[in-house]
Design a protein around this motif. Structure first.
Motif: not given
Length: 176
Positions: A1-24
């Motif tokens: 279950x910890x692996x799924x949570x880490x993967x979800x956080x990594x995806x969320x972090x990547x999505x936030x980073x991409x949104x910031x890049x998109x705005x910039x």
């Protein structure tokens, strides 16, 4: 279950980073479009001024050798008439026609920028201001291209005697 949570956080972090890049990148794209529009407008203005000056030069104007762009013969004013030369140069740099662009990056035209600058100086009165301050007041200080567009327009207005150069980098309204 910890692996799924880490993967979800990594995806969320990547999505936030991409949104910031998109705005910039969107902001950068808009700035580049404005800069391109300013350069295109200036290029057209310089080309018209050059064409007008070449028309005034004996033996080099369109009457001497028609160009592919303008095959019709053109009567060349006498170079001994400075008013005719000045009128041609003023017409070439007229703010109403210089650099008109129907598709500027921010939807405005050089004419609108000219009008905004003149309105700013009408309010500023006899105050000396820098081009950067004018750009800031018009909310056109987001990038060097926008500030340079304001500087170029100010220089054209100085040439047309609609704004005075008060010193190096300083401008002032023309008082009647």
């Amino acid at each position: 279950m910890g692996s799924v949570t880490q993967t979800a956080r990594a995806i969320e972090s990547t999505a936030e980073s991409l949104q910031e890049d998109l705005a910039r990148l969107e902001i950068q794209k808009q700035a580049l479009e404005r800069e391109l529009a300013a350069v295109t407008a200036h290029l057209g203005s310089v080309q018209r001024a050059l064409d007008a000056l070449q028309a005034l030069m004996p033996g080099t104007g369109p009457a001497a050798a028609p160009s592919p762009r303008d095959p019709a013969p053109v009567s060349v004013p006498s170079p001994t008439k400075p008013q005719a030369a000045r009128a041609a140069a003023t017409a070439a740099e007229s703010p109403a026609t210089a650099g008109r662009s129907d598709e500027a990056g921010d939807g405005s035209t050089t004419y609108e920028l000219t009008e905004q600058i003149l309105a700013y100086f009408a309010q500023a009165g006899d105050t000396e201001v820098r081009a950067r301050d004018v750009a800031s007041a018009l909310r056109r200080d987001t990038d060097s291209g926008s500030i340079n567009a304001v500087r170029s327009t100010l220089d054209r207005l100085v040439g047309a005697s609609r704004v005075q150069r008060a010193g190096r980098g300083l401008y002032r309204a023309v008082m009647p």
